[in-house]
Design a protein around this motif. Structure first.
Motif, PDB file in Angstrom:
ATOM      1  N   ASN A 210       0.807  -1.233   0.000  1.00 52.98           N
ATOM      2  CA  ASN A 210       0.000   0.000   0.000  1.00 52.98           C
ATOM      3  C   ASN A 210       0.835   1.276   0.000  1.00 52.98           C
ATOM      4  OD1 ASN A 210      -2.213  -1.590   0.010  1.00 52.98           O
ATOM      5  ND2 ASN A 210      -2.551  -1.473   2.224  1.00 52.98           N
ATOM      6  N   LEU A 211       2.054   1.180  -0.476  1.00 54.08           N
ATOM      7  CA  LEU A 211       2.900   2.374  -0.614  1.00 54.08           C
ATOM      8  C   LEU A 211       3.399   2.373  -2.052  1.00 54.08           C
ATOM      9  CD1 LEU A 211       5.072   2.178   2.622  1.00 54.08           C
ATOM     10  CD2 LEU A 211       3.421   3.956   2.080  1.00 54.08           C
ATOM     11  N   ASP A 212       3.286   3.498  -2.741  1.00 57.03           N
ATOM     12  CA  ASP A 212       3.713   3.468  -4.135  1.00 57.03           C
ATOM     13  C   ASP A 212       5.238   3.557  -4.228  1.00 57.03           C
ATOM     14  OD1 ASP A 212       4.432   6.115  -3.866  1.00 57.03           O
ATOM     15  OD2 ASP A 212       2.505   6.857  -4.596  1.00 57.03           O
ATOM     16  N   THR A 213       5.721   3.291  -5.420  1.00 59.30           N
ATOM     17  CA  THR A 213       7.174   3.242  -5.635  1.00 59.30           C
ATOM     18  C   THR A 213       7.833   4.554  -5.221  1.00 59.30           C
ATOM     19  OG1 THR A 213       6.539   1.973  -7.554  1.00 59.30           O
ATOM     20  CG2 THR A 213       8.851   2.476  -7.361  1.00 59.30           C
ATOM     21  N   GLY A 218      11.532   7.304  -1.763  1.00 63.07           N
ATOM     22  CA  GLY A 218      11.872   8.501  -0.986  1.00 63.07           C
ATOM     23  C   GLY A 218      12.160   8.210   0.478  1.00 63.07           C
ATOM     24  N   MET A 219      12.099   6.961   0.854  1.00 64.72           N
ATOM     25  CA  MET A 219      12.309   6.622   2.263  1.00 64.72           C
ATOM     26  C   MET A 219      13.803   6.685   2.610  1.00 64.72           C
ATOM     27  SD  MET A 219      11.364   2.970   3.826  1.00 64.72           S
ATOM     28  CE  MET A 219      12.408   2.155   2.693  1.00 64.72           C
ATOM     29  N   ASP A 220      14.127   7.406   3.700  1.00 72.17           N
ATOM     30  CA  ASP A 220      15.541   7.569   4.059  1.00 72.17           C
ATOM     31  C   ASP A 220      15.992   6.611   5.143  1.00 72.17           C
ATOM     32  OD1 ASP A 220      15.856   9.664   2.323  1.00 72.17           O
ATOM     33  OD2 ASP A 220      15.170  11.151   3.797  1.00 72.17           O
ATOM     34  N   ARG A 221      15.052   6.081   5.895  1.00 72.79           N
ATOM     35  CA  ARG A 221      15.432   5.284   7.068  1.00 72.79           C
ATOM     36  C   ARG A 221      14.284   4.352   7.408  1.00 72.79           C
ATOM     37  NH1 ARG A 221      18.829   5.330  11.400  1.00 72.79           N
ATOM     38  NH2 ARG A 221      20.068   6.987  10.509  1.00 72.79           N
ATOM     39  N   GLU A 310      -4.253  -3.016  11.398  1.00 75.00           N
ATOM     40  CA  GLU A 310      -4.024  -1.602  11.726  1.00 75.00           C
ATOM     41  C   GLU A 310      -2.853  -0.970  10.971  1.00 75.00           C
ATOM     42  OE1 GLU A 310      -4.279  -0.341  15.739  1.00 75.00           O
ATOM     43  OE2 GLU A 310      -6.070  -1.549  16.138  1.00 75.00           O
ATOM     44  N   ALA A 311      -1.913  -1.785  10.503  1.00 80.93           N
ATOM     45  CA  ALA A 311      -0.772  -1.209   9.766  1.00 80.93           C
ATOM     46  C   ALA A 311      -1.264  -0.660   8.425  1.00 80.93           C
ATOM     47  CB  ALA A 311       0.293  -2.271   9.540  1.00 80.93           C
ATOM     48  N   ASP A 312      -0.538   0.346   7.903  1.00 79.46           N
ATOM     49  CA  ASP A 312      -0.944   0.914   6.609  1.00 79.46           C
ATOM     50  C   ASP A 312      -0.825  -0.118   5.491  1.00 79.46           C
ATOM     51  OD1 ASP A 312      -1.350   3.409   7.776  1.00 79.46           O
ATOM     52  OD2 ASP A 312       0.777   3.918   7.589  1.00 79.46           O
ATOM     53  N   GLY A 313       0.148  -0.983   5.622  1.00 81.09           N
ATOM     54  CA  GLY A 313       0.334  -2.023   4.612  1.00 81.09           C
ATOM     55  C   GLY A 313       1.122  -3.153   5.236  1.00 81.09           C
TER      56      GLY A 313
END
Ligand code: AGP
Length: 534
Positions: A210-213, A218-221, A310-313
């Motif tokens: 449920n998170l797009d590419t 863009g995730m740093d950590r 409960e988690a977003d994905g």
């Protein structure tokens, strides 16, 4: 209200030890309520806070159990998952939850209540997850779910199908669930990979992130939170994600993270790892992360569990129900999914298609490698016979195998009740080496790899102090065999995949030692499969 002593037989809130219908109240109200009840003449028969609930229900009981339950629940503070049974109407169970999981199983001529759907394997595939502030009434042929507040509209109910196999609920030809689950690992890893590896993309795919590419790119950590064995899998994940995907990772005990106010950088992804999906500390850490606005993912085994919802994905392990309290196949499945996640994220960043394809092929070979490793079972049993009376064990490894050392020590502790320490092998010289003597076996994880020579010199330091060594070494490694009392061989696999195979002999060692000591392997003392209370 009566001031007469109320016998427990009036109403009983049952704590079922295996699948843990549990209640936990905050200490102060519990004590003040129990003192008040005692002043009124109630004699408590146990030291559990759950009995306070049973006694309160008994106090409010005036013929109708449900109306007594409805009066008592608003008085409770803290979390609970309750199954309430009265001997006056033993065919009826009332369930209620707040914060602790509760799942209703729908059978034919029978219905069930449990805090973990694994408990229902072999009984029914149809379940309904209760939500907070809901109560349910179960008879043999009927069930209803209501809101605790009678003024609210009846809740909408969704019946879910759980994908059990017929054999999941019994031990088959195995003496214990733990042994069965150890032997199920080749299949569990196949299931974790099924449909998720792509030759075309030289990568992995997951349906439920449920998170797009763009967001992932863009995730740093990443911060991983988990407990127990899942925490150890998270530590392996730290090495994997940093090396394969070049993403900085921190791993935190969920129980610590939930009360810390650590600064978290923007673009940080929170990852919860949990077999059950119901661990109270991991759930609280997840909720805290969401409250602070971070995207959350979960790696869960139990489909439909609270954390999965409960988690977003998230990513399911598909390991099948894990029934033994000691986690085995969930650990290797978690490590497998983390490796695939590292591949997926790595392919967005720094990995070439050639590198990606090599990892895909190496992953596909792992079930066969695990199968081959399981052949060490007899050798491990003989070693267990030699050492099962030891009072202390050390488990030592470096790099990818340091978390496996922690996991090996945890397995031994929890099912054999032997004190065991897991350590990075090179840290021994900073204190723990003082523990080494002729009675203290050290289990060394020393397959061939980049730090082999370093671990070898750590091993020699232990030998020089008279400590017996059990080595987990690469197949046919004569150099190691000559140095140590006992050796268990594992097939040669790339270093980043060594945790998957090295975990197997450690699980078997704990199993055989526990058996020789007469311990209840599947249900060790003081432990529950899901820890749904703080
Ligand atoms: C493992 O053998 C233990 N039973 C325990 O440490 C377990 O891993 C821990 O309680 C976390 O459980 P979870 O994965 O269901 O969250």
């Amino acid at each position: 209200m009566t001031s007469m002593p109320i016998p427990m037989s009036e109403a009983t809130a049952t704590v079922w030890s295996r699948w843990f219908i549990t209640a936990s109240l905050r200490t102060t109200p519990r004590l003040s309520t129990s003192f008040r009840l005692q002043e009124q003449g109630v004699r408590f028969q146990t030291a559990t806070d759950t009995e306070v609930i049973a006694q309160l229900i008994a106090q409010h009981l005036n013929g109708d159990l449900m109306s007594a339950v409805r009066k008592v629940l608003p008085l409770l503070k803290g979390t609970y998952g309750l199954a309430i049974v009265s001997p006056r109407d033993p065919d009826v169970i009332i369930g209620a939850r707040l914060g602790s999981p509760l799942v209703l199983g729908i059978g034919q001529g029978e219905n069930f209540l449990a805090s973990d759907p694994s408990a229902l394997a072999g009984h029914t595939n149809k379940v309904v997850y209760l939500h907070d502030h809901q109560v349910c009434i179960l008879g043999r042929d009927e069930w209803t779910i209501q809101d605790l507040n009678p003024d609210r509209a009846p809740p909408s109910i969704s019946i879910e199908d759980i994908d059990w196999d017929v054999g999941d609920a019994d031990k088959g030809t195995f003496e214990h669930f733990m042994l069965k689950e150890i032997y199920e690992q080749p299949e569990a890893l196949e299931n974790a990979m099924r449909g998720r590896l792509s030759d075309t993309d030289a990568s992995a795919h997951f349906g439920g992130l449920n998170l797009d590419t763009q967001a992932l790119r863009g995730m740093d950590r990443m911060i991983i939170t988990a407990c127990g064995t899942s925490y150890h899998a998270g530590l392996v994940g730290e090495y994997l994600l940093e090396e394969i995907a070049r993403i900085p990772v921190d791993v935190e005990y969920a129980s610590e993270f939930r009360y810390r106010n650590r600064p978290i950088e923007r673009n940080t992804l929170m990852l919860a790892i949990t077999q059950s999906g119901e661990t109270a500390d991991t759930l609280a850490a997840l909720r805290e992360s969401k409250r602070k606005g971070h995207p959350t993912l979960a790696l869960c085994n139990v489909v439909g569990s609270t954390i999965a919802r409960e988690a977003d994905g998230g990513v399911y392990l598909h390991a099948g129900p894990e029934i033994g309290v000691a986690s085995t196949k969930a650990f290797t499945s978690q490590v497998m999914v983390l490796t695939m996640l590292a591949l997926y994220l790595g392919r967005m960043r720094n990995l070439s298609s050639v590198q990606g394809l090599r990892i895909v092929e190496e992953l596909r070979a792992m079930p066969a490698m695990i199968q081959r490793t399981l052949a060490c079972d007899d050798a491990v049993r003989r070693i267990a016979e030699k050492y099962f009376q030891a009072n202390n064990f050390l488990y030592l490894g470096r790099q990818y195998l340091f978390p496996v050392a922690l996991e090996g020590a945890l397995k031994l502790k929890e099912i054999s009740y032997i004190h065991a320490e897991g350590y990075p092998a090179a840290e021994m010289k900073h204190g723990p080496i003082a523990l080494v003597d002729e009675e203290t076996p050290s289990v060394f994880l020393i397959p061939r790899g980049a730090v082999f020579e370093k671990v070898m010199s750590n091993l020699e330091e232990i030998k020089a102090r008279g400590g017996p060594v059990i080595a987990i070494a690469s197949e046919n490694d004569e150099e190691v065999a000559q140095q140590v009392e006992d050796v268990i061989y594992m097939p040669e696999v790339p270093e980043y995949l060594q945790p998957l195979v090295a975990a197997i002999p450690l699980q078997l060692l704990a199993y055989h030692i526990a058996l020789l000591r007469g311990c209840d392997v599947d249900r060790p003392r003081n432990l529950a499969k899901s820890v749904t209370v703080e």
